[in-house]
Write an enzyme that holds these catalytic residues in place. Sequence first.
Site, short mmCIF file in Angstrom:
data_model
loop_
_atom_site.label_atom_id
_atom_site.label_comp_id
_atom_site.label_asym_id
_atom_site.label_seq_id
_atom_site.Cartn_x
_atom_site.Cartn_y
_atom_site.Cartn_z
N HIS A 1 -13.08 5.91 -3.49
CA HIS A 1 -12.01 5.10 -2.88
C HIS A 1 -12.19 3.61 -3.15
O HIS A 1 -11.20 2.87 -3.22
CB HIS A 1 -11.94 5.39 -1.38
CG HIS A 1 -10.60 5.06 -0.80
ND1 HIS A 1 -9.41 5.45 -1.38
CD2 HIS A 1 -10.24 4.35 0.30
CE1 HIS A 1 -8.40 5.00 -0.68
NE2 HIS A 1 -8.87 4.32 0.35
N GLU B 1 0.04 1.87 9.03
CA GLU B 1 -1.23 2.27 9.65
C GLU B 1 -0.92 2.82 11.03
O GLU B 1 -0.11 2.24 11.76
CB GLU B 1 -2.17 1.06 9.78
CG GLU B 1 -2.46 0.32 8.47
CD GLU B 1 -3.27 1.11 7.47
OE1 GLU B 1 -4.03 2.01 7.89
OE2 GLU B 1 -3.13 0.84 6.25
N THR C 1 -4.04 5.16 7.26
CA THR C 1 -3.05 4.74 6.28
C THR C 1 -2.05 5.88 6.05
O THR C 1 -2.45 6.98 5.68
CB THR C 1 -3.76 4.36 4.98
OG1 THR C 1 -4.68 3.30 5.26
CG2 THR C 1 -2.77 3.90 3.93
N TYR D 1 -9.23 0.87 -5.21
CA TYR D 1 -8.67 -0.42 -4.81
C TYR D 1 -8.19 -1.27 -5.98
O TYR D 1 -7.73 -2.40 -5.79
CB TYR D 1 -9.63 -1.17 -3.88
CG TYR D 1 -9.30 -0.84 -2.43
CD1 TYR D 1 -9.52 0.43 -1.92
CD2 TYR D 1 -8.71 -1.77 -1.59
CE1 TYR D 1 -9.17 0.77 -0.63
CE2 TYR D 1 -8.35 -1.45 -0.30
CZ TYR D 1 -8.58 -0.18 0.19
OH TYR D 1 -8.21 0.14 1.47
N CYS E 1 -5.63 -0.59 -7.01
CA CYS E 1 -4.22 -0.65 -6.57
C CYS E 1 -3.80 -2.10 -6.35
O CYS E 1 -2.67 -2.48 -6.63
CB CYS E 1 -4.03 0.14 -5.29
SG CYS E 1 -4.89 -0.55 -3.85
N CYS F 1 0.86 -1.19 0.00
CA CYS F 1 0.00 0.00 0.00
C CYS F 1 0.89 1.23 0.00
O CYS F 1 1.72 1.41 0.89
CB CYS F 1 -0.88 -0.02 1.25
SG CYS F 1 -1.70 1.57 1.54
N CYS G 1 -3.65 7.38 -1.75
CA CYS G 1 -4.90 7.49 -2.51
C CYS G 1 -6.06 8.03 -1.69
O CYS G 1 -6.95 8.70 -2.24
CB CYS G 1 -5.29 6.14 -3.08
SG CYS G 1 -3.91 5.18 -3.66
N GLU H 1 -6.08 -5.42 4.39
CA GLU H 1 -6.55 -4.10 3.94
C GLU H 1 -7.54 -4.26 2.78
O GLU H 1 -8.48 -3.49 2.64
CB GLU H 1 -5.36 -3.24 3.51
CG GLU H 1 -5.77 -1.81 3.21
CD GLU H 1 -4.58 -0.95 2.87
OE1 GLU H 1 -3.73 -1.40 2.07
OE2 GLU H 1 -4.48 0.17 3.39
FE1 SF4 Z 1 -3.24 1.90 -0.15
FE2 SF4 Z 1 -4.66 0.98 -2.22
FE3 SF4 Z 1 -5.79 2.61 -0.38
FE4 SF4 Z 1 -3.98 3.48 -2.19
S1 SF4 Z 1 -6.06 2.67 -2.60
S2 SF4 Z 1 -4.05 4.00 -0.04
S3 SF4 Z 1 -2.57 1.75 -2.26
S4 SF4 Z 1 -5.03 0.52 -0.08
FE FE Z 2 -6.48 1.87 2.63
#
Ligand code: SF4
Ligand code: FE
Length: 506
Positions: A314, A279, A213, A318, A320, A122, A126, A468
């Site tokens: 958000h 975190e 985060t 994800y 990501c 992570c 974001c 997460e």
């Molecule tokens: Fe972390 Fe993914 Fe959230 Fe970005 S979207 S802060 S990489 S968990």
């Molecule tokens: Fe997160």
Amino acid sequence: MNTSNTPQTPLPKQETAAARWARFTPIKTGEDYLNSLRGRAIKLYLFGKLETSPVDNPLIRPSMNALRQTYDLAIEDPELATAHSPLINARVNRFLHIVESPADLVMKNKMQRRMGQLTGTCFQRCAGLDTISVMHSITYDIDQKHGTPYHARFLDFLKKAQAHNVIIGAGMTDPKGDRSKRPHEQVDPDMFLHVTGRNEQGIFVTGAKAHMTGGLNSHWIFVMPTMNLTPEDREYAVVGAVPADAEGMTYIYGRQSCDTRALEGGSIDVGNAEFGGQETLVLFDNVFIPFEHVFMDGEYEFAQDMVARFTSYHRASYVCKTGLGDVMVGAAAAVAEYNGVESVSHIRDKLVEMTHLNETIYSSGIASSHEARQLPSGIFMNDSMLANVCKHNVTRFPYEIARLAQDIAGGLMVTLPSEQDFASAEIGPLLEKYLRGRGDIPTETRVRMLRLIENMTLGRNAVGYLTESMHGAGSPQAQRIQIQRQMNVEQKKWYARRLAGIQQVD
Ligand code: SF4
Ligand code: FE
């Protein structure tokens, strides 16, 4: 002044907005970013003790390296990781860019996947990015109804944030206390962050933000409500930007599985020596926020929309995890090669299955971005249904991808001796001999890849890849509620009745 249960302490410094910005110099490179985190007066606890140089702590540093990569990527691939901001008429890091079109959201997703591929964890930036998009539209909507000055204030803040290229963290999740009670009904009023006092310059807030985060790695933290609020919760309806080193704040570092391996001094057993997530639990004890940095103050009826918009952005962010999924597929395929089984049909099929699951996540997220709609403030927001489907996929598919990676990796992943054993003059050569797979692949290569899979499925970065994925941006049930709200089953019944020739069609 203090209406909460927090022990009375002297009121923190009441800095002006200008004084707060004066501590920041514009950041360009990843190295600038690391330097910006040095020498801050931050009260951080790690293992029960105050940690005064987090940047040089080997347990913390990998989380900062992940954010450093967001700066380096902007230099290496400006097309992907920067965008033109009309606010300051300059290119800015895409993590600070306001969404002007569906294409901006698609580019954001592509950048997130790339960042996941580069870091395997992570990268923490974001939630702040999604927060600024939410605040653009919510401050506009509040002003329309109440004639407040929030939108102009917010744009002013954002221009400075873009020009200084800072990290914004999102402080959303309150501890919540008794889940059956609303914020104002809690026995302890601090279970949700709230306004404890005000003067002519600004407000004071007390409470805590959990699971933050990258909290410690941020320059600014936006505090904002975590759920819908009622008129009695008015003091909880507060949004403000606080410098991460404001007086009255305390950070407690969150432990991650196998995190102390980073203190052992090696680079193999950690699995991913360079990057990690972070975190923190952040406590606010009467922290001052000057009015210039207050973007909601009592307009409780907008909290629900604010949270809903945040989740729309958000939950699509994800994607990501598909970057991490790419790493998982690559690691599993590499281990299969090192074991000499890459052409075995069930191995190939498992890699196909992993890829299918990973791309399914990506397709729902990217579709959500393509289907974005415009809000009254002029910016675009992800399609909510598809964003929720994306995040819901993320609560499940990485677990199956991880299972398949472990299946391919074999049990050696969790029975390997330590790095120190491999370095031992006596037993090291024997381990080299007996733990070798294919003859042309060094044993260390095989061990490193197994440790990476361990790191992402059981170790430190399993926090980012698995847990997460489950709980970040709302736990699975939160998405099911949203999907249920939007699934429009009556319309679907109508389609079915019509084709079945049932008389009652309206
Ligand atoms: Fe972390 Fe993914 Fe959230 Fe970005 S979207 S802060 S990489 S968990
Ligand atoms: Fe997160």
